[in-house]
Enzyme design. Structure first.
Site, PDB file in Angstrom:
ATOM      1  N   SER A 185       0.833  -1.194   0.000  1.00  0.00           N
ATOM      2  CA  SER A 185       0.000   0.000   0.000  1.00  0.00           C
ATOM      3  C   SER A 185       0.882   1.264   0.000  1.00  0.00           C
ATOM      4  CB  SER A 185      -0.957  -0.036   1.195  1.00  0.00           C
ATOM      5  OG  SER A 185      -1.966   0.926   1.071  1.00  0.00           O
ATOM      6  N   ASP A 230     -10.066  -5.735  -3.509  1.00  0.00           N
ATOM      7  CA  ASP A 230      -9.494  -4.719  -2.621  1.00  0.00           C
ATOM      8  C   ASP A 230     -10.371  -3.468  -2.690  1.00  0.00           C
ATOM      9  OD1 ASP A 230      -7.939  -2.574  -1.619  1.00  0.00           O
ATOM     10  OD2 ASP A 230      -6.069  -3.541  -2.213  1.00  0.00           O
ATOM     11  N   HIS A 241      -7.260  -6.164   0.621  1.00  0.00           N
ATOM     12  CA  HIS A 241      -6.092  -5.329   0.945  1.00  0.00           C
ATOM     13  C   HIS A 241      -5.368  -5.803   2.208  1.00  0.00           C
ATOM     14  CE1 HIS A 241      -4.036  -1.557  -0.045  1.00  0.00           C
ATOM     15  NE2 HIS A 241      -4.008  -1.220   1.232  1.00  0.00           N
TER      16      HIS A 241
END
Length: 287
Positions: A152, A229, A265
């Site tokens: 991320s 995600d 995620h």
């Protein structure tokens, strides 16, 4: 840089996981990191390669090393792992703990130029210059065999560090990285606060812009993204922008991008593909 203070150490997978604290000249505060050292590095029998892992928003130095599932694979490959914190902490900046997307846990791996952040939020310099030199000076690590990866915000940081330092990293990989922060809410908000309104300054920390002008040796990149995600769906990550920019530019980037059906995620996603990422880096870091 000042000396390291050992906070803890634990035996794990034919090596040790150690936590250290030190005062940083880049961030002007105490910083902490974890390091996994295989036995051959602990006994100084061998200088081992090293992987640096950069974590995402709200995380600290512990998230990946406790939840990522990397250590058995690193042990097998005899590769060290360093997991730094994601920002300075307890700096006294007013409001630094008020917003999970800005300040504490959200350093974004940039060198802030805007007040009040500029006094402490120098995470690019901390990552590229300070902590790496500290690691090389303090442990049995081969400074010529370094790779980097992240998740991320940390995937963004890994891409930026590798693209801005051609030839330094043997390989880079990322789980669900923020790929084009200049055009997403995750990026515009932080860049405005840390760097100001000049978008030329933003481009220096934007992988989709940096890759267009990469002028260095071959750089293998592995990028994994889950199609469930929520941050991918809300266009915070924009991996397609990075893929298009890479494939349309005349650079030596060797990109493998993979869409993983059904994954989100979370660290469950990261755990699933961690072995493949370690194998990817092991291949290139020893070449």
């Amino acid at each position: 840089m000042t000396g390291l203070e050992l906070i803890s150490k634990n035996r794990c997978f034919d090596g040790e996981v150690r936590k250290y604290s030190h005062f940083s000249v880049s961030t002007k505060c105490n910083m902490t990191f974890n390091i996994y050292l295989p036995d051959v590095a602990l006994t100084n029998k061998e200088k081992v390669p090293v992987l640096f892992y950069l974590s995402g928003l709200t995380c600290n130095e512990d998230n990946m090393i406790t939840k990522g599932g990397a250590l058995p694979y690193l042990s097998r490959e005899r590769i060290a792992l360093v997991t730094p914190d994601t920002s300075p902490r307890a700096t006294g900046i007013d409001g630094e703990d008020d917003d999970w997307e800005l300040g504490t846990g959200a350093g974004f791996y940039v060198d802030a130029t805007q007040e009040p952040w500029s006094a402490h939020y120098k995470m690019y310099s901390y990552m590229q210059l300070e902590i790496q030199q500290l690691i090389f000076e303090s442990f049995s690590i081969d400074s010529s065999r370094v790779s980097i990866f992240g998740h991320s915000m940390g995937g963004h940081g890994a891409l930026v560090l590798s693209l801005r330092n051609p030839g330094y990293y043997k390989s880079v990989s990322a789980f669900a990285p923020i790929c084009h922060p200049s055009t997403s809410n995750w990026g515009q908000k932080q860049f405005t606060a840390y760097l100001g309104l000049n978008k030329d300054d933003w481009a220096e920390y934007d992988a989709s812009e940096l890759v267009k002008r990469y002028d260095g040796p071959a750089l293998p990149i592995l990028l994994d993204q889950g199609d469930c995600d929520q941050f991918y769906s809300s266009k915070q990550l924009q991996p397609s922008h990075f893929v298009i920019a890479t494939k349309s530019s005349n650079t030596a980037i060797e990109l493998e991008d993979r869409m993983q059906p059904g994954y989100d995620h979370s660290y469950w996603f990261i755990q699933t593909f961690m072995e493949e990422h370690i194998a990817f880096h092991a291949k290139h870091i020893r070449s």
